[in-house]
Design an enzyme around this catalytic site. Structure first.
Site, PDB file in Angstrom:
ATOM      1  N   ALA A 226       0.836  -1.206   0.000  1.00 36.31           N
ATOM      2  CA  ALA A 226       0.000   0.000   0.000  1.00 36.31           C
ATOM      3  C   ALA A 226       0.868   1.253   0.000  1.00 36.31           C
ATOM      4  CB  ALA A 226      -0.934  -0.009   1.205  1.00 36.31           C
ATOM      5  N   TYR A 227       1.912   1.235   0.800  1.00 39.34           N
ATOM      6  CA  TYR A 227       2.828   2.374   0.847  1.00 39.34           C
ATOM      7  C   TYR A 227       3.449   2.606  -0.529  1.00 39.34           C
ATOM      8  CZ  TYR A 227       6.904   5.206   2.086  1.00 39.34           C
ATOM      9  OH  TYR A 227       7.858   6.186   2.144  1.00 39.34           O
ATOM     10  N   GLY A 228       3.946   1.538  -1.149  1.00 36.63           N
ATOM     11  CA  GLY A 228       4.563   1.664  -2.466  1.00 36.63           C
ATOM     12  C   GLY A 228       3.598   2.196  -3.507  1.00 36.63           C
TER      13      GLY A 228
END
Length: 342
Positions: A226-228
């Site tokens: 999700a961060y990426g």
């Protein structure tokens, strides 16, 4: 040297502020005795309206004047009470600039502000609480900045979150996903919106820098997918804003990308739990102060040179990364530099 990833040629400066788009009835009520103005606004012809405004203010030339941007600069950094944001704040202050820091935590804001004031003086640094996920908070941040410094030359969108979660997406909670997405994507969009609205009404204009992260180059980010994904969207958002500003002939505000690479912050180090993670952290990561030492002079060089072209400033370039990996594989360089490898 800063790496320039994209350059958009800006047209002659004819746009002085945000255009107002009204329905025909609303436009008629607003301009009852001015049919030409009413037609322009009701039709959304903001470029023509901007030309009329520019002529009125600049004396008939149709070109709005932009004051030259000279140091010391007024700098605002979101998510700047620790990590790379705090290191950037210190480096700007060392260069003689004025800095506003902020974060969600009132306790961290007070502590960081007091520390910086002790080192750099009461008249150069200010701090305030701001949750970038809330539009009202960011609007209040703009009001705070205007009250303290009147204008902001450099706005750095550094606030970001991984919810301190390094696990497969299928094991990630709803709360963690909402934390990551609302901070990194929604928060960034709100900050860009308010920063642009603030800056295009400033005589000096302004520069906005969006900090990317792991995943921004399109490579996979297992254990923090999700961060990426949110960081990949940073590049697209920046390019879209650059195109929007050009389309609307806004020549005094520029949006840039800023890439610090891998920084040994709490966020990164909390994920140093696998053999692969430890390997790459030791090879590629650097402390916040080392990264800031490189980034800040490159950021300041843009207004100093009166440049109004979008840039992509990278600390960890591909060449640097590959050379470090080669040195490690060939000579064992940087083994156990930050964490003990298995």
């Amino acid at each position: 040297m800063a790496t320039v990833a994209a350059t958009l040629p800006f047209r002659a400066p004819t746009y002085l502020g945000p255009a107002t788009f009204l329905t025909p009835s609303a436009a008629g009520a607003r301009f009852p005795d001015r049919p030409q103005q009413r037609r322009l606004v009701a039709g959304g012809r903001h470029r023509e309206l901007a030309r009329i405004q520019a002529e009125a203010i600049s004396g008939g030339g149709g070109v709005a004047r932009r004051d030259p941007m000279v140091p010391p600069y007024n700098v605002l950094i979101t998510g700047s009470t620790k990590g790379i944001g705090y290191a950037l704040a210190k480096k700007f202050l060392m260069a003689g600039d004025n800095v506003i820091i902020c974060s969600r935590s009132a306790e961290r804001v007070e502590s960081a502000t007091n520390d910086l004031k002790k080192e750099f003086g009461e008249q150069h640094v200010w701090g305030t609480v701001c949750d970038v996920r809330e539009g009202k908070d960011v609007k209040a941040l703009v009001d705070y900045a205007r009250g303290k410094l009147q204008y902001i030359d450099i706005w750095i969108n550094n606030a970001g979150s991984n919810a301190y979660s390094y696990k497969p997406l299928v094991e990630t909670s709803d709360e963690a996903l909402m934390e990551v997405i609302t901070t990194n994507t929604l928060g960034l969009m709100i900050c860009c919106r308010e920063a642009i609205n603030m800056m295009w009404n400033q005589p000096r204009g302004g520069h906005i820098f969006n900090i990317d992260g792991a995943g921004s180059d399109g490579r996979p980010t297992p254990r923090f997918a999700a961060y990426g994904a949110t960081k990949r969207s940073v590049v697209h958002l920046t390019k879209s804003l650059q195109a929007e500003l050009q389309m609307n002939e806004v020549n005094n505000v520029v949006v840039h990308n800023l890439s610090p690479g891998m920084v040994t912050t709490d966020l990164l180090m909390s994920g140093a739990t696998t053999k692969q993670a430890k390997f790459f952290i030791n090879i590629l990561a650097e402390p916040p102060d080392v990264v800031a030492d490189y980034l800040v002079p490159n950021v300041r060089a843009i207004p100093t040179n009166q440049s109004m072209k979008p840039t992509y400033i990278r600390f960890l370039t591909g060449l640097k990364a590959y050379s470090r990996i080669f040195s490690r594989l060939a000579f064992g360089a940087r083994r156990n530099k930050y964490v003990v490898e298995d």
